[in-house]
Design an enzyme around this catalytic site. Sequence first.
Site, PDB file in Angstrom:
ATOM      1  N   CYS A  82     -47.351  16.023  -4.762  1.00 15.47           N
ATOM      2  CA  CYS A  82     -46.587  15.588  -3.594  1.00 15.47           C
ATOM      3  C   CYS A  82     -47.494  15.063  -2.484  1.00 15.47           C
ATOM      4  O   CYS A  82     -47.054  14.900  -1.348  1.00 15.47           O
ATOM      5  CB  CYS A  82     -45.728  16.731  -3.056  1.00 15.47           C
ATOM      6  N   GLY A  83     -48.755  14.833  -2.787  1.00 16.36           N
ATOM      7  CA  GLY A  83     -49.680  14.346  -1.777  1.00 16.36           C
ATOM      8  C   GLY A  83     -50.662  15.392  -1.297  1.00 16.36           C
ATOM      9  O   GLY A  83     -51.279  15.224  -0.240  1.00 16.36           O
ATOM     10  N   THR A  85     -53.611  16.221  -2.454  1.00 15.64           N
ATOM     11  CA  THR A  85     -55.004  15.761  -2.405  1.00 15.64           C
ATOM     12  C   THR A  85     -55.278  15.062  -1.074  1.00 15.64           C
ATOM     13  O   THR A  85     -56.307  15.297  -0.430  1.00 15.64           O
ATOM     14  CB  THR A  85     -55.296  14.791  -3.569  1.00 15.64           C
ATOM     15  N   TRP A  86     -54.366  14.211  -0.661  1.00 15.34           N
ATOM     16  CA  TRP A  86     -54.498  13.494   0.611  1.00 15.34           C
ATOM     17  C   TRP A  86     -54.422  14.449   1.797  1.00 15.34           C
ATOM     18  O   TRP A  86     -55.235  14.390   2.719  1.00 15.34           O
ATOM     19  CB  TRP A  86     -53.408  12.434   0.709  1.00 15.34           C
ATOM     20  N   HIS A 151     -49.797  26.268  -4.025  1.00 18.16           N
ATOM     21  CA  HIS A 151     -48.571  25.695  -4.575  1.00 18.16           C
ATOM     22  C   HIS A 151     -47.482  26.776  -4.677  1.00 18.16           C
ATOM     23  O   HIS A 151     -46.406  26.504  -5.206  1.00 18.16           O
ATOM     24  CB  HIS A 151     -48.825  25.117  -5.972  1.00 18.16           C
ATOM     25  N   ARG A 173     -42.220  15.189  -1.265  1.00 20.49           N
ATOM     26  CA  ARG A 173     -42.198  13.793  -1.695  1.00 20.49           C
ATOM     27  C   ARG A 173     -40.846  13.469  -2.308  1.00 20.49           C
ATOM     28  O   ARG A 173     -40.113  14.367  -2.743  1.00 20.49           O
ATOM     29  CB  ARG A 173     -43.314  13.584  -2.731  1.00 20.49           C
ATOM     30  N   SER A 181     -45.190  10.937 -10.946  1.00 21.98           N
ATOM     31  CA  SER A 181     -46.585  11.257 -10.665  1.00 21.98           C
ATOM     32  C   SER A 181     -47.035  12.459 -11.491  1.00 21.98           C
ATOM     33  O   SER A 181     -48.146  12.463 -12.045  1.00 21.98           O
ATOM     34  CB  SER A 181     -46.773  11.531  -9.170  1.00 21.98           C
ATOM     35  N   ARG A 306     -54.199   8.041  -8.870  1.00 20.52           N
ATOM     36  CA  ARG A 306     -53.585   7.034  -9.740  1.00 20.52           C
ATOM     37  C   ARG A 306     -53.248   5.789  -8.925  1.00 20.52           C
ATOM     38  O   ARG A 306     -53.897   4.770  -9.032  1.00 20.52           O
ATOM     39  CB  ARG A 306     -52.340   7.594 -10.427  1.00 20.52           C
TER      40      ARG A 306
END
Length: 340
Positions: A82-83, A85-86, A151, A173, A181, A306
């Site tokens: 859901c993002g 890493t960012w 998580h 997300r 994803s 990705r």
Amino acid sequence: MSFALKSREEEEEKDDDEKIYKRYIEIVATTLPTIEGWSGKPSYQYQGFWHNSGASGVGPLAFQDHFKARPSDIFLASIPKCGSTWLKSLAFAVMNRKSHPPSAQPQHPLCILNSHDLVPGLEGMLYNNNLNGSRIPNLDILPSPRLFSTHMPYTSLPQSVTLSGSRIVYICRNTNDNLVSWWHFINKVRSNNSLEPVKLEEAIELFCKGMSSLGPFWEHVLAYWKASLERPQNVLFLKYDEMIAEPALHLKRIAEFMGCPFSSMEEKEEVVDQIIKLCSFENLSNLAVNKTDKNGTGIPNSAFFRQGKVGDSANYLTTEMMEQLDRITMQKLHGSGLIL
């Protein structure tokens, strides 16, 4: 002599920790529902959500029982893909911008290490019996504020997290993008382990049944959404789609929520833009560490990069698939005020 006593105490502590983990392993093996997981290893259902025994072992149980939160702790929470890493990259850069200016490339830690190693997952890395040699980690030695990720569902977090006043930044997300994803990600993991890919039709069927990693997806998102409405000073709810559209606005929100807002001088010096550039998909995905290395769990760092685009799921899902997912999403979120 004191060294010998210390060594004996350490050995006794290790033995005790091994007994604790063996008890968790027995609980998972004998009392919890288990299915074949997406990664090819078993997944078990714990407190209503599915956990991959290969990725996190019995980390969720150990984290829940042994972690002691501090009021100054900050947790970055999400369901996988859901993002996170960012978000980890942004939060790390914000919190450490004094000691590690975002303009200091290529020496910046984010240029040397993957963000999943810089902001470790509590149940997936720190309390993971597959990685730590059956030891309960001593996190008391870390200075405050401590930055962690998880998580774990909101309802499964240790009581100390909610009682201490710790802050949680949650990112979600769009349902369809999350599914696609995750499907791509898990097939990279399966390929790395010489396994056949999961078919998209099979992935959708499992996802809709709630049998994805940390699923059901909707229940995971809703719990944090409701917590953000009830405790807005402790839970910040973010949407990946909105962050992509207005990164500077949301980065300022994150910094303020974390207790380290940008000063007017920093904004004038374009520190916000520097962090956004440092943590951009284009920058991080092209770094050597994220092209060739593996993170602490053994997953290739390249698997976490990705495309990072909004709406890419439309390139893979048929109209019927999208209608099915949209219908379930509307049913699950009905009356909550949340739109994905």
